[in-house]
Design a protein around this motif. Structure first.
Motif, PDB file in Angstrom:
ATOM      1  N   UNK A  90      40.552  31.269  36.731  1.00 44.02           N
ATOM      2  CA  UNK A  90      39.542  32.092  36.055  1.00 44.02           C
ATOM      3  C   UNK A  90      39.022  33.163  37.013  1.00 44.02           C
ATOM      4  N   UNK A  91      38.783  32.771  38.264  1.00 44.68           N
ATOM      5  CA  UNK A  91      38.342  33.753  39.255  1.00 44.68           C
ATOM      6  C   UNK A  91      39.371  34.844  39.474  1.00 44.68           C
ATOM      7  N   UNK A  92      40.653  34.450  39.509  1.00 44.29           N
ATOM      8  CA  UNK A  92      41.733  35.431  39.688  1.00 44.29           C
ATOM      9  C   UNK A  92      41.790  36.396  38.501  1.00 44.29           C
ATOM     10  N   UNK A  93      41.711  35.858  37.295  1.00 42.86           N
ATOM     11  CA  UNK A  93      41.782  36.700  36.097  1.00 42.86           C
ATOM     12  C   UNK A  93      40.605  37.661  36.022  1.00 42.86           C
ATOM     13  N   UNK A  94      39.424  37.202  36.479  1.00 41.40           N
ATOM     14  CA  UNK A  94      38.239  38.054  36.400  1.00 41.40           C
ATOM     15  C   UNK A  94      38.242  39.125  37.485  1.00 41.40           C
ATOM     16  N   UNK A  95      38.460  38.712  38.736  1.00 43.99           N
ATOM     17  CA  UNK A  95      38.306  39.638  39.856  1.00 43.99           C
ATOM     18  C   UNK A  95      39.566  40.439  40.168  1.00 43.99           C
ATOM     19  N   UNK A  96      40.722  39.847  39.960  1.00 44.24           N
ATOM     20  CA  UNK A  96      41.975  40.544  40.267  1.00 44.24           C
ATOM     21  C   UNK A  96      42.461  41.365  39.080  1.00 44.24           C
ATOM     22  N   UNK A  97      42.373  40.790  37.875  1.00 45.36           N
ATOM     23  CA  UNK A  97      42.909  41.470  36.694  1.00 45.36           C
ATOM     24  C   UNK A  97      41.812  42.022  35.781  1.00 45.36           C
TER      25      UNK A  97
END
Length: 334
Positions: A90-97
């Motif tokens: 979830x953190x990756x999807x929010x901050x990276x994407x």
């Protein structure tokens, strides 16, 4: 009334302590009781996890600690039924994407993870909390090494707002080492609020060579207040992203137009499926259809990776390959 568990674990996994003997008397550790058990939803499925407790079997030993598996403890957070891998994703999807709550919910649902928008928000907040507390104990040693090698720190400041109206997570990172120095949820992006998270880092006393940000006005004003003599630079990625906007827009239209022309491949698939016998031509056609479908899913990361240009190059390669096949087929009949 206790609600029915919405999770359906595919299997039960038992964990035992990583150590097998008592640290005090070297006596063997024996099973005493389960420390905890719960069903956890992970990216790999739903599992019932049982963490077994062990204690020293030597009655004369004064060590009464019940040991448990550290690996099991790392699978999820307390009072949370989702695995740490889901929280990290979830953190990756929010901050990276830069996905929204709804988009993240849809992505996780496609991965067979039962979750709602509200739960995504809750796990995002847990991720932000973990990020804030992830400053390493040896940060001082890392920063001193950076100062020794580069004569000073370079700090980047960026803020991400998960949804409009929610708190914004601001992260300050040392660029040369990649070390996160601060992570705070702020209800306001006013410069005065940002001063409150920048000033403590300046008070550490390390020399700072410069600041980098996306050009947000409140960040620039905050830096100007606390460090007027330290150079500020607009992030090069954001700079290129801004100046490339006209090119990116044209590239987007190119991608849209090409994909429109490829939408008719379903008719070709039906003809292949309805074919009475599987011929070599049908097999080759199926491979080309699969290649075209992969093009429809093609994406990029502007401004350095233009998706429209990538789609054009891949469709051109497919077109050239089809023409070569047709030429060879024509030659075989002459």
């Amino acid at each position: 009334m206790r609600t029915k568990n919405r999770l359906n674990p595919v299997e039960s996994i038992y964990y035992t302590p990583e150590i097998t003997h008592c640290p005090k008397c070297e006596g063997k550790l024996t099973y005493c009781h389960p420390v905890w058990r719960k069903t956890i939803s992970t990216l790999k499925g739903e599992f019932k996890v049982i963490n077994l407790g062990y204690r020293c079997e030597n009655n004369s030993c004064d060590n009464h600690i019940v040991y448990r598996s550290a690996e099991a403890e790392q699978l999820s957070m307390k009072h949370i039924t989702y695995g740490m891998d889901v929280i990290a994703h979830i953190g990756h999807l929010r901050f990276k994407e830069h996905k929204t709550r709804l988009e993240i919910t849809d992505i996780l649902t496609e991965k067979q993870i039962k979750i709602s928008e509200r739960q995504v928000q809750k796990l995002y907040e847990r991720y932000a909390l973990l990020l804030r507390s992830s400053v390493e104990e040896n940060t001082k040693e890392i920063l001193e090494k950076v100062v020794e090698e580069s004569d000073g720190l370079i700090l980047s400041i960026d803020g991400v707002q998960p949804e409009k109206g929610n708190e914004t997570l601001y992260v300050i990172r040392e660029v040369l080492s990649g070390t996160v120095l601060a992570a705070h949820n702020l209800k306001s992006s006013a410069s005065q609020e940002l001063v409150g998270i920048i000033q403590p880092i300046i008070n550490w006393g390390y020399p700072i060579q410069g600041f980098i940000s996306d050009g947000q006005q409140s960040i620039r004003l905050a830096i100007e207040k606390v460090a007027p003599n330290i150079p500020y630079q607009y992030c090069q990625f954001h700079y290129f992203k801004d100046i490339a906007k006209p090119l990116v827009e044209k590239d987007r239209k190119l991608k849209t137009n090409i994909k429109k022309k490829l939408r008719g491949i379903r008719d070709i698939e039906r003809k292949i499926e309805e074919s009475p016998s599987e011929s070599l031509e049908d097999e080759i056609a199926s491979d080309y259809v699969a290649a075209i479908r992969s093009v429809l899913l093609e994406d990029g990361k502007p401004p350095f990776e233009l998706p429209g240009t990538r789609v054009y190059e891949r469709t051109k390669s497919i077109k050239d390959s089809i023409e070569k096949c047709l030429d060879k087929k024509g030659d075989s009949f002459t």
